[in-house]
Write an enzyme that holds these catalytic residues in place. Sequence first.
Site, PDB file in Angstrom:
ATOM      1  N   MET A   1       0.849  -1.176   0.000  1.00 44.92           N
ATOM      2  CA  MET A   1       0.000   0.000   0.000  1.00 44.92           C
ATOM      3  C   MET A   1       0.883   1.222   0.000  1.00 44.92           C
ATOM      4  O   MET A   1       1.721   1.397   0.858  1.00 44.92           O
ATOM      5  CB  MET A   1      -0.850   0.025   1.259  1.00 44.92           C
TER       6      MET A   1
ATOM      7  N   ASP B   1      -0.039  -7.393   2.737  1.00 47.93           N
ATOM      8  CA  ASP B   1      -0.241  -6.398   1.686  1.00 47.93           C
ATOM      9  C   ASP B   1       0.619  -6.790   0.483  1.00 47.93           C
ATOM     10  O   ASP B   1       1.654  -6.192   0.213  1.00 47.93           O
ATOM     11  CB  ASP B   1       0.124  -5.007   2.199  1.00 47.93           C
ATOM     12  N   TRP B   2       0.173  -7.805  -0.229  1.00 47.69           N
ATOM     13  CA  TRP B   2       0.847  -8.299  -1.437  1.00 47.69           C
ATOM     14  C   TRP B   2       0.263  -7.561  -2.628  1.00 47.69           C
ATOM     15  O   TRP B   2      -0.868  -7.775  -3.009  1.00 47.69           O
ATOM     16  CB  TRP B   2       0.625  -9.809  -1.547  1.00 47.69           C
ATOM     17  N   GLU B   3       1.069  -6.674  -3.228  1.00 46.29           N
ATOM     18  CA  GLU B   3       0.606  -5.874  -4.360  1.00 46.29           C
ATOM     19  C   GLU B   3       1.391  -6.229  -5.621  1.00 46.29           C
ATOM     20  O   GLU B   3       2.452  -5.696  -5.848  1.00 46.29           O
ATOM     21  CB  GLU B   3       0.742  -4.390  -4.054  1.00 46.29           C
ATOM     22  N   PHE B   4       0.837  -7.063  -6.449  1.00 47.02           N
ATOM     23  CA  PHE B   4      -0.406  -7.828  -6.344  1.00 47.02           C
ATOM     24  C   PHE B   4      -0.133  -9.195  -6.936  1.00 47.02           C
ATOM     25  O   PHE B   4       0.773  -9.330  -7.779  1.00 47.02           O
ATOM     26  CB  PHE B   4      -1.541  -7.162  -7.151  1.00 47.02           C
TER      27      PHE B   4
END
Length: 373
Positions: free
Chosen positions: A1, A140-143
């Site tokens: 994020m 918070d694995w983007e993405f």
Amino acid sequence: MAPLARSECLFIVITLSFSVGCFTASASAVKAAYWPSGSSSPPSAIDTSLFTHIYYAFLMPNNVTYNLEISNSKALILSNFTTTLHHKKPPVKALFSIGGGGSDSSVFARMASSPVSRKAFINSALEVARNLGFDGMDLDWEFPENPKQMLDLSILFNEWREAIKAEAKATHRAPLLLTAAVYYSVDFLIFGGRRSYPVQSINRNLDWINAMCFDFHGSWDTSKTGAHAALYDPNTNISTSYGLTSWVKAGVYPEKVVMGLPLYGRTWKLKDPNQHKIGSDAVGLGPGEDGVLTFAQVEKFNRRTNATVAYDTVYVAAYSFVGTSWIGYDDVRSTTIKVKYALGHGLRGYFFWAVSYDSEWKVSSAASRAWTP
């Protein structure tokens, strides 16, 4: 994020609506915010009367062992974070978030692809949480970039929840919370190929998801000004309402969906100072690093330059302009409407990126007041 996360550009008008009852369990409501580790404002400065959960952002696993390797100095910082928040009046829950917008997505892809590496990662995360006094963990694995990675994510959530249950049973302690920061929409239609989040695994294993309903527009497109966290968009499906609706329509329980709100604005340089609405032609970025200003900086800029402050009722977004400088952001009015939207559609709550970006708690206070079941 992070304010620099890339978003999709799908110029399709799709209208959906929720058909769910209101979520009335106010005691379980989530009023959360992420605290960036480099913040100049310490955890002790947080007005905890406005929040229920604060996330430490971010930790990152080792790219070989997949353990969260915490140095002695980092352990002291994390322990101070949890101790401070637990002793505030009122106290709030403290979680740590793993990953973030600037992290290497391939590390998570490799970790999630193997039972051995998943186990190492999960055990390390639980150990850090318990040893340093955290109430939970956030991924918070983007993405995830394709259907295979989404399947691996599903398995990771399954195994993570089982490990949490086993640890709680063995230690006779309350289970740790498990959440995830996710894309604003359940589906990715471009940007790496079509894939969808594992809805059943989310319902079964996560306490809630934090849908990142911001960064719809930004530095990757300097040709038009944009409301980067618009509640509605009359021309595209790039909006908070579309994203949240997509999660519920896909089957995620509304009480497991938390709406993301930005405490920062994005800026553009206008092509024509006399054309200054949302969607006006632009020729580059405006003030701020990479075209980003915190809400506190936006207010300061507006005062210093005597900028005109405007509000768009269609997009539910604020913006300001002076000369060729243009800033799109959320203010007290837009945030209040968006929080009431989430409450009225039975969602679990809201979160901010990031807690230290507010100006004298103006927006955070407005959001807290608006959440009145």
